[in-house]
Write a protein that holds these residues in place. Structure first.
Motif, PDB file in Angstrom:
ATOM      1  N   ILE A 356       0.879  -1.174   0.000  1.00  0.00           N
ATOM      2  CA  ILE A 356       0.000   0.000   0.000  1.00  0.00           C
ATOM      3  C   ILE A 356       0.915   1.222   0.000  1.00  0.00           C
ATOM      4  N   THR A 357       0.853   2.005  -1.079  1.00  0.00           N
ATOM      5  CA  THR A 357       1.904   2.987  -1.365  1.00  0.00           C
ATOM      6  C   THR A 357       1.415   4.423  -1.247  1.00  0.00           C
ATOM      7  N   PRO A 358       1.972   5.228  -0.339  1.00  0.00           N
ATOM      8  CA  PRO A 358       1.613   6.643  -0.261  1.00  0.00           C
ATOM      9  C   PRO A 358       1.832   7.351  -1.596  1.00  0.00           C
ATOM     10  N   GLY A 359       0.852   8.169  -1.962  1.00  0.00           N
ATOM     11  CA  GLY A 359       0.913   8.894  -3.223  1.00  0.00           C
ATOM     12  C   GLY A 359       0.090   8.249  -4.315  1.00  0.00           C
ATOM     13  N   GLN A 360      -0.241   6.957  -4.147  1.00  0.00           N
ATOM     14  CA  GLN A 360      -1.070   6.268  -5.130  1.00  0.00           C
ATOM     15  C   GLN A 360      -2.554   6.510  -4.840  1.00  0.00           C
ATOM     16  N   SER A 361      -3.397   6.201  -5.822  1.00  0.00           N
ATOM     17  CA  SER A 361      -4.834   6.318  -5.637  1.00  0.00           C
ATOM     18  C   SER A 361      -5.390   5.071  -4.973  1.00  0.00           C
ATOM     19  N   ALA A 362      -6.439   5.274  -4.204  1.00  0.00           N
ATOM     20  CA  ALA A 362      -7.276   4.180  -3.716  1.00  0.00           C
ATOM     21  C   ALA A 362      -8.676   4.463  -4.231  1.00  0.00           C
ATOM     22  N   VAL A 363      -9.224   3.536  -5.021  1.00  0.00           N
ATOM     23  CA  VAL A 363     -10.545   3.738  -5.608  1.00  0.00           C
ATOM     24  C   VAL A 363     -11.497   2.709  -5.018  1.00  0.00           C
ATOM     25  N   GLY A 372     -16.213   6.046  -4.954  1.00  0.00           N
ATOM     26  CA  GLY A 372     -15.402   7.248  -4.817  1.00  0.00           C
ATOM     27  C   GLY A 372     -13.936   6.858  -4.796  1.00  0.00           C
ATOM     28  N   GLY A 373     -13.119   7.777  -4.342  1.00  0.00           N
ATOM     29  CA  GLY A 373     -11.695   7.489  -4.273  1.00  0.00           C
ATOM     30  C   GLY A 373     -10.943   8.616  -3.614  1.00  0.00           C
ATOM     31  N   GLY A 374      -9.657   8.360  -3.381  1.00  0.00           N
ATOM     32  CA  GLY A 374      -8.811   9.370  -2.766  1.00  0.00           C
ATOM     33  C   GLY A 374      -7.351   8.991  -2.956  1.00  0.00           C
ATOM     34  N   TRP A 375      -6.484   9.675  -2.242  1.00  0.00           N
ATOM     35  CA  TRP A 375      -5.035   9.500  -2.383  1.00  0.00           C
ATOM     36  C   TRP A 375      -4.465   8.964  -1.083  1.00  0.00           C
ATOM     37  N   ILE A 376      -3.729   7.885  -1.194  1.00  0.00           N
ATOM     38  CA  ILE A 376      -3.162   7.213  -0.022  1.00  0.00           C
ATOM     39  C   ILE A 376      -2.083   8.095   0.623  1.00  0.00           C
ATOM     40  N   PHE A 377      -2.128   8.202   1.932  1.00  0.00           N
ATOM     41  CA  PHE A 377      -1.077   8.959   2.645  1.00  0.00           C
ATOM     42  C   PHE A 377      -0.560   8.158   3.822  1.00  0.00           C
TER      43      PHE A 377
END
Length: 377
Positions: A356-363, A372-377
């Motif tokens: 699970i990589t910060p900066g990637q999308s999670a949809v 929906g979706g967002g950005w992993i931090f």
């Protein structure tokens, strides 16, 4: 009654986003054959020769999306099917809203997705602005996705396409309700071989043109080479982020020259030997430490995301069950999703997920619908 947004009403004026590939070309030919007033639009996003040969960048720009060859192909298709065609210069916006954020994110030890940034912040917005300026009612693209209006919910709902192998909803999660209301995805119900056959039936010479594989401004897929070349062109020094390679217990295993050279899950290029293969587990921007460990340590059940966009439903007030994609080729995994604060969510997966990589999308999905979706931090 639900209204699908894969076909247009009679005699609409539709601006087709033409990338020069077979999919968007087939869409333009299909809609023109149906009797609609079609205008072809290509966004010029990046000067393909801008960094050629600089700091190890290749001279050739073949095989990338949005290349100058693609522009020629799009123009040729427009001429063939007899529609007006415009090349829209969006290079300044692209650099401001995609390239610079990509560079800043990577230098901060995260792994951004340029194509998602482009779709979410620039492409659809600019296409709609241009379309409205020329009197078009809607835009159409060659993306593989489905789009319909759900009257009961009062929302436009985007879903995965019929051809799951070509699903592009992962890159489109940021589309707003207004954008979805004015966008057609005519290929949503089609399989890729049928699209090629349709293009051939329309007499399009590029019916068998290979799909573009590379990011338009990063030939060869070398992010670190691009960063060096871009910073050199901008007269900027590579930030000093050399540091230590450490184990999960904090043991120093080696040294590295900069956190920008690493991404979570990376195995090659660590420069250290161990009895078992080692992978990047975490990047610590503040200390410049890169934490490494064995493959099993890459797995986690928890994900946090922000900068959210809700599609098929409004922000939930209670935990909901979803499946989540954390990479484009990742099989959606079952999870419980809950809102944890303003514009943030936490997901707990039923089974641990790898890298699970910060900066990637999670949809987020419910069935085929994009929740929906967002950005992993």
């Amino acid at each position: 009654m639900d209204t699908p947004n894969t076909t247009a009403a009679p005699a609409e004026t539709i601006a087709v986003a033409m990338s020069g590939g077979v999919d968007s070309s087939a869409v333009a030919a299909m809609l023109a054959a149906q009797g609609h007033r079609i205008v072809g639009l290509t966004l010029q996003l990046w000067n393909q020769r801008r960094l050629a040969g600089r700091e190890g960048m290749p001279e050739s720009v073949q095989g990338r999306c949005c290349s100058i060859d693609d522009v020629y192909d799009a123009r040729r298709v427009a001429e063939q099917i007899g529609i007006p065609y415009y090349l829209v210069n969006a290079q300044e916006r692209f650099e401001d809203e995609v390239v610079r954020p990509f560079v800043d994110e990577y230098l901060a030890g995260r792994t951004p997705i340029p194509c998602t940034l482009c779709n979410n912040h620039l492409k659809f917005d600019q296409l709609l602005i241009t379309a409205r300026g020329i009197g078009a009612d809607k835009i159409a693209t060659g993306h593989y996705a489905r789009n319909r209006f759900d009257a009961e919910r009062g929302r436009w709902v985007m879903s995965r396409p019929a051809d799951k192998s070509k699903d592009q909803t992962y890159f489109l999660f940021g589309l707003t309700q207004d954008q979805l209301a004015h966008t057609l995805f005519p290929l949503g119900e089609m399989e890729k071989p049928a699209v090629r056959a349709m293009a051939a039936d329309q007499g399009l010479e590029l019916a068998q043109k290979p799909d573009s594989q590379e990011i338009c401004f990063i030939p060869g897929g070398s992010y670190s080479q691009f960063l060096s070349a871009y910073l050199d062109e901008q007269g900027r020094e590579m930030p000093a982020s050399a540091g230590e390679l450490v184990s999960t217990s904090g043991e120093v295993l080696g040294q590295h020259e900069g956190i920008h050279a690493f991404t979570v899950g990376q195995r090659k290029g660590l420069g250290i030997s161990a009895p078992n293969p080692l992978y990047v587990l975490k990047i610590h921007p503040d200390s410049h430490r890169v934490e490494v460990g064995e493959d099993e340590q890459l797995y986690s059940r928890t994900l946090h995301a922000n900068r959210l966009n809700w599609v098929s439903l409004a922000e939930p007030t209670e935990p909901i069950r979803v499946t989540i994609k954390i990479r484009h080729r990742h099989e959606p995994a079952a999870a419980t999703l809950r809102v944890t604060g303003p514009d943030t969510v936490e997901a707990t997966f039923d089974e641990p997920q790898r890298a699970i990589t910060p900066g990637q999308s999670a949809v987020f999905y419910q069935g085929d619908e994009v929740t929906g979706g967002g950005w992993i931090f």
